[in-house]
Design a protein around this motif. Sequence first.
Motif, PDB file in Angstrom:
ATOM      1  N   PHE A   1       0.857  -1.179   0.000  1.00  0.00           N
ATOM      2  CA  PHE A   1       0.000   0.000   0.000  1.00  0.00           C
ATOM      3  C   PHE A   1       0.896   1.233   0.000  1.00  0.00           C
ATOM      4  CE2 PHE A   1      -3.140   2.977   1.858  1.00  0.00           C
ATOM      5  CZ  PHE A   1      -4.167   2.757   0.951  1.00  0.00           C
ATOM      6  N   PHE A   2       0.716   2.075  -1.023  1.00  0.00           N
ATOM      7  CA  PHE A   2       1.601   3.225  -1.216  1.00  0.00           C
ATOM      8  C   PHE A   2       0.955   4.472  -0.618  1.00  0.00           C
ATOM      9  CE2 PHE A   2       2.363   0.130  -4.528  1.00  0.00           C
ATOM     10  CZ  PHE A   2       3.750   0.014  -4.511  1.00  0.00           C
ATOM     11  N   VAL A   3       1.678   5.103   0.296  1.00  0.00           N
ATOM     12  CA  VAL A   3       1.129   6.298   0.963  1.00  0.00           C
ATOM     13  C   VAL A   3       2.118   7.455   0.855  1.00  0.00           C
ATOM     14  CG1 VAL A   3      -0.252   5.011   2.658  1.00  0.00           C
ATOM     15  CG2 VAL A   3       2.089   5.652   3.231  1.00  0.00           C
ATOM     16  N   LYS A   4       1.604   8.652   1.145  1.00  0.00           N
ATOM     17  CA  LYS A   4       2.458   9.843   1.221  1.00  0.00           C
ATOM     18  C   LYS A   4       3.421   9.672   2.398  1.00  0.00           C
ATOM     19  CE  LYS A   4       1.540  14.541   0.678  1.00  0.00           C
ATOM     20  NZ  LYS A   4       0.732  15.728   0.696  1.00  0.00           N
ATOM     21  N   PRO A   5       4.662  10.162   2.266  1.00  0.00           N
ATOM     22  CA  PRO A   5       5.589  10.040   3.398  1.00  0.00           C
ATOM     23  C   PRO A   5       4.955  10.533   4.697  1.00  0.00           C
ATOM     24  CG  PRO A   5       6.706  10.954   1.490  1.00  0.00           C
ATOM     25  CD  PRO A   5       5.269  10.822   1.112  1.00  0.00           C
ATOM     26  N   HIS A   6       5.200   9.804   5.752  1.00  0.00           N
ATOM     27  CA  HIS A   6       4.711  10.110   7.111  1.00  0.00           C
ATOM     28  C   HIS A   6       3.206   9.912   7.282  1.00  0.00           C
ATOM     29  CE1 HIS A   6       8.720  11.543   7.879  1.00  0.00           C
ATOM     30  NE2 HIS A   6       8.619  12.290   6.797  1.00  0.00           N
ATOM     31  N   GLU A   7       2.510   9.476   6.218  1.00  0.00           N
ATOM     32  CA  GLU A   7       1.065   9.217   6.406  1.00  0.00           C
ATOM     33  C   GLU A   7       0.833   7.720   6.563  1.00  0.00           C
ATOM     34  OE1 GLU A   7      -1.390  11.345   3.636  1.00  0.00           O
ATOM     35  OE2 GLU A   7      -0.647  13.273   4.413  1.00  0.00           O
ATOM     36  N   ASN A   8       1.691   7.099   7.313  1.00  0.00           N
ATOM     37  CA  ASN A   8       1.687   5.642   7.406  1.00  0.00           C
ATOM     38  C   ASN A   8       0.896   5.096   8.591  1.00  0.00           C
ATOM     39  OD1 ASN A   8       3.737   7.048   8.773  1.00  0.00           O
ATOM     40  ND2 ASN A   8       4.915   5.192   9.119  1.00  0.00           N
TER      41      ASN A   8
END
Length: 464
Positions: free
Chosen positions: A233-240
């Motif tokens: 699952f690919f997320v924006k940095p720090h939106e993990n």
Amino acid sequence: MSTDAGKERGVDNMDEIISFAKRKGFVFPGSEIYGGMAGIYDFGPLGVELLNNIKKAWWKANVYDKRNYYGIDSAIFKDPRVWEASGHTKSFNDPMVECRSCNARLRVDKELEKVGVNADEKMSEDKLQELFDEYKHKIKCVKCGSNDFGKVRAFNLLAQSNLGDFTGTNENPAYLPGEACQGIYLNFKNVVDSMHAQIPFGVAQIGKAFRNEISPRNFLFRTREFEQADTQFFVKPHENEKEYERIKKERWDWYVNELGINENKLRWKRHDNLVFYAKDAWDIEYDFPSYGFGEIEGIHDRSDYDLTVHSRASGVDLRYTDQETGEKYIPWILETSAGLGRVFLAVLCDAYTKDILDGKERTVLKLKKNLAPIKVAVLPLLKNKPELVSKAEEVFDLLLRETNAIFDISGSIGKRYRKQDEIGTPHCVTVDFDTLKDNSVTLRDRDTGEQIRAHIEDLPKMLK
Ligand code: ATP
């Protein structure tokens, strides 16, 4: 018909499951007629159905039921540089010791765990050597019982092939995948470009993996060839963090609600030693008979490691461009990776039940109906009455078009019911003398043994 629920019990030990799986056509030892091959198994006629049904349930939950997940199927072989970039050629290692008496190889972290020491393969070699020296007196060679061991060494698990090598030197081996997920990283840009995928989104894949396991054992639990069902699952940095919690919950719920696994047999285990790039890592473990708790799925918060290393090594810019702001970044990745052999084994062990039906003990595979290899068995009451057999064949033909049905004519009707219970068939349809008069049959339920009368033309609807 009645079951005595209080007398219900599960599997006694793994040997019972191994022999059941072979006897009933679920799992066979690989290359058996040549004496078998360590860590390799084949799925038989019923096993392949159960495995495929698990895969279907997984694909549904991770692709069809999701708005923003895409499925792919990448090739087994990849450019050898993939495995350099990912770090597998250097550090895809397990710590090993060799027995000085019989040369058997043992996995150090697993042997330490067996004697109650908290160890894992990611610890440094020095630390593992220190622990091994301290507890060596408690460890015995699994083969010969000696406790005379050599030094702890790292053993690389990647298996090689000579695909595409015509020089005979194989200097640049084409590796077999040590993990299936690399195919997802390689296709990240292709999925974004072709599907206009927007972050956050996931990519799902079921693929084969191969590992030169030092000591393959425990049946399907530790094999050298296996399948992994992965999502990235690919997320924006720090939106993990929030997404990680969602994913963890969804994966736990899948085992309980979709596979019907007893929640008391599952537990979470957090990794104590994280690799340098990981933010967090948890395993879902199942309590296997004889072996105890063991990992069936890993859920990992991997930061931007994977796409960064492939971007660097390939020279291709794998940054994602935000459609609204134009911002470019390497996405962070949340991974789920389930070993399907281990999941299959957990499902089988969990469903395997011995109970009392009508005063007699029976074995029944209480699989969820969608997982059952065979959905319905059609049985003529007596095999020496041609009119019953031919009517039953008519019913069989009708049901074959609807579902995975089986026809069984051998033995008494009671024995045939028990045979179907044992392999988890949810329903039996019996054709008797009344059927010839009014087109009705008995429909028997696997779990309760209860029978109702039903019209043949209603069966397809009722079985759905
Ligand atoms: P282990 O510590 O048991 O060796 P792992 O942490 O190396 O497993 P991962 O690399 O996280 O496992 O792989 C993801 C999943 O693949 C695991 O949860 C497991 O279900 C499965 N798996 C890994 N190795 C094997 C194997 N040798 N045989 C069968 N399944 C495996």
